[in-house]
Design a protein around this motif. Structure first.
Motif, PDB file in Angstrom:
ATOM      1  N   HIS A  17       0.840  -1.203   0.000  1.00 26.47           N
ATOM      2  CA  HIS A  17       0.000   0.000   0.000  1.00 26.47           C
ATOM      3  C   HIS A  17       0.879   1.260   0.000  1.00 26.47           C
ATOM      4  O   HIS A  17       0.608   2.219  -0.737  1.00 26.47           O
ATOM      5  N   GLN A  18       1.917   1.269   0.810  1.00 21.82           N
ATOM      6  CA  GLN A  18       2.788   2.441   0.893  1.00 21.82           C
ATOM      7  C   GLN A  18       3.543   2.658  -0.412  1.00 21.82           C
ATOM      8  O   GLN A  18       3.691   3.797  -0.872  1.00 21.82           O
ATOM      9  N   ILE A  19       4.000   1.580  -1.038  1.00 22.51           N
ATOM     10  CA  ILE A  19       4.678   1.700  -2.334  1.00 22.51           C
ATOM     11  C   ILE A  19       3.731   2.341  -3.345  1.00 22.51           C
ATOM     12  O   ILE A  19       4.115   3.259  -4.083  1.00 22.51           O
ATOM     13  N   ASN A  20       2.491   1.855  -3.387  1.00 21.73           N
ATOM     14  CA  ASN A  20       1.510   2.419  -4.327  1.00 21.73           C
ATOM     15  C   ASN A  20       1.252   3.895  -4.052  1.00 21.73           C
ATOM     16  O   ASN A  20       1.159   4.698  -4.983  1.00 21.73           O
ATOM     17  N   ALA A  21       1.130   4.247  -2.771  1.00 23.84           N
ATOM     18  CA  ALA A  21       0.898   5.651  -2.413  1.00 23.84           C
ATOM     19  C   ALA A  21       2.082   6.522  -2.847  1.00 23.84           C
ATOM     20  O   ALA A  21       1.888   7.620  -3.392  1.00 23.84           O
ATOM     21  N   TYR A  22       3.299   6.048  -2.626  1.00 23.09           N
ATOM     22  CA  TYR A  22       4.482   6.809  -3.029  1.00 23.09           C
ATOM     23  C   TYR A  22       4.558   6.930  -4.551  1.00 23.09           C
ATOM     24  O   TYR A  22       4.931   7.979  -5.079  1.00 23.09           O
ATOM     25  N   GLN A  23       4.222   5.867  -5.270  1.00 21.32           N
ATOM     26  CA  GLN A  23       4.261   5.917  -6.726  1.00 21.32           C
ATOM     27  C   GLN A  23       3.237   6.911  -7.271  1.00 21.32           C
ATOM     28  O   GLN A  23       3.525   7.648  -8.215  1.00 21.32           O
ATOM     29  N   GLU A  24       2.050   6.944  -6.666  1.00 20.31           N
ATOM     30  CA  GLU A  24       1.034   7.910  -7.081  1.00 20.31           C
ATOM     31  C   GLU A  24       1.519   9.340  -6.817  1.00 20.31           C
ATOM     32  O   GLU A  24       1.364  10.228  -7.655  1.00 20.31           O
ATOM     33  N   ALA A  37      10.903  14.201  -5.404  1.00 16.54           N
ATOM     34  CA  ALA A  37      10.798  13.058  -6.317  1.00 16.54           C
ATOM     35  C   ALA A  37      11.966  12.092  -6.097  1.00 16.54           C
ATOM     36  O   ALA A  37      11.779  10.873  -6.071  1.00 16.54           O
ATOM     37  N   ALA A  38      13.158  12.633  -5.903  1.00 13.68           N
ATOM     38  CA  ALA A  38      14.331  11.783  -5.658  1.00 13.68           C
ATOM     39  C   ALA A  38      14.184  11.048  -4.328  1.00 13.68           C
ATOM     40  O   ALA A  38      14.495   9.846  -4.236  1.00 13.68           O
ATOM     41  N   ASP A  39      13.709  11.753  -3.301  1.00 11.28           N
ATOM     42  CA  ASP A  39      13.487  11.120  -1.996  1.00 11.28           C
ATOM     43  C   ASP A  39      12.456  10.000  -2.096  1.00 11.28           C
ATOM     44  O   ASP A  39      12.650   8.914  -1.540  1.00 11.28           O
ATOM     45  N   LEU A  40      11.364  10.268  -2.798  1.00  6.25           N
ATOM     46  CA  LEU A  40      10.335   9.247  -2.968  1.00  6.25           C
ATOM     47  C   LEU A  40      10.864   8.051  -3.754  1.00  6.25           C
ATOM     48  O   LEU A  40      10.569   6.903  -3.428  1.00  6.25           O
ATOM     49  N   GLY A  41      11.651   8.327  -4.781  1.00  5.20           N
ATOM     50  CA  GLY A  41      12.254   7.243  -5.562  1.00  5.20           C
ATOM     51  C   GLY A  41      13.125   6.353  -4.689  1.00  5.20           C
ATOM     52  O   GLY A  41      13.062   5.121  -4.794  1.00  5.20           O
ATOM     53  N   ASN A  42      13.912   6.982  -3.824  1.00  7.74           N
ATOM     54  CA  ASN A  42      14.759   6.212  -2.905  1.00  7.74           C
ATOM     55  C   ASN A  42      13.920   5.409  -1.914  1.00  7.74           C
ATOM     56  O   ASN A  42      14.225   4.244  -1.624  1.00  7.74           O
ATOM     57  N   ASP A  43      12.870   6.041  -1.394  1.00  4.58           N
ATOM     58  CA  ASP A  43      11.993   5.344  -0.448  1.00  4.58           C
ATOM     59  C   ASP A  43      11.292   4.157  -1.117  1.00  4.58           C
ATOM     60  O   ASP A  43      11.141   3.096  -0.505  1.00  4.58           O
ATOM     61  N   ILE A  44      10.880   4.341  -2.365  1.00  8.65           N
ATOM     62  CA  ILE A  44      10.223   3.255  -3.093  1.00  8.65           C
ATOM     63  C   ILE A  44      11.184   2.085  -3.260  1.00  8.65           C
ATOM     64  O   ILE A  44      10.818   0.927  -3.031  1.00  8.65           O
TER      65      ILE A  44
END
Length: 108
Positions: A17-24, A37-44
């Motif tokens: 669920h968290q991966i999907n939320a971050y991707q959205e 965007a870079a932070d989210l990419g790393n978190d994903i």
């Protein structure tokens, strides 16, 4: 820490669920805020690795056959209990028969 099958499944679903939320969120801000965007990419990427490790742990500890059976049984039981409130009262014997049918369906 010793986690049960249900604990691991819950954590895996939460990670998905968290991966999907971050991707959205990434799709929304990708061209607007490069740092976020870079932070989210790393978190994903981190969550995807964690997800793979958790699934591997689940498979290792329970075996693939058990995972499929447990997941099918869990889904069947949830469906049955969702309908329970509208159904008539069952005797213990009827409940055992119904659980047997659900278990057999999960094995298929």
């Amino acid at each position: 820490m010793n986690l049960s099958f249900k604990d691991l499944r819950f954590i895996i679903e939460a990670i998905e669920h968290q991966i999907n939320a971050y991707q959205e969120r990434l799709q929304v801000i990708e061209d607007v805020d490069e740092d976020e965007a870079a932070d989210l990419g790393n978190d994903i990427k981190f969550l995807e690795l964690l997800h793979a490790d958790m699934k591997k742990s689940l498979e290792h500890n329970t075996g693939r056959e058990n995972i499929a059976y447990e997941q099918a049984l869990s889904e069947a039981l949830e469906e049955t209990f969702a309908e329970w409130e509208t159904s008539e009262a069952m005797t213990a014997e009827e409940a055992c028969k119904r659980l047997r049918v659900i278990s057999d369906q999960a094995l298929e």
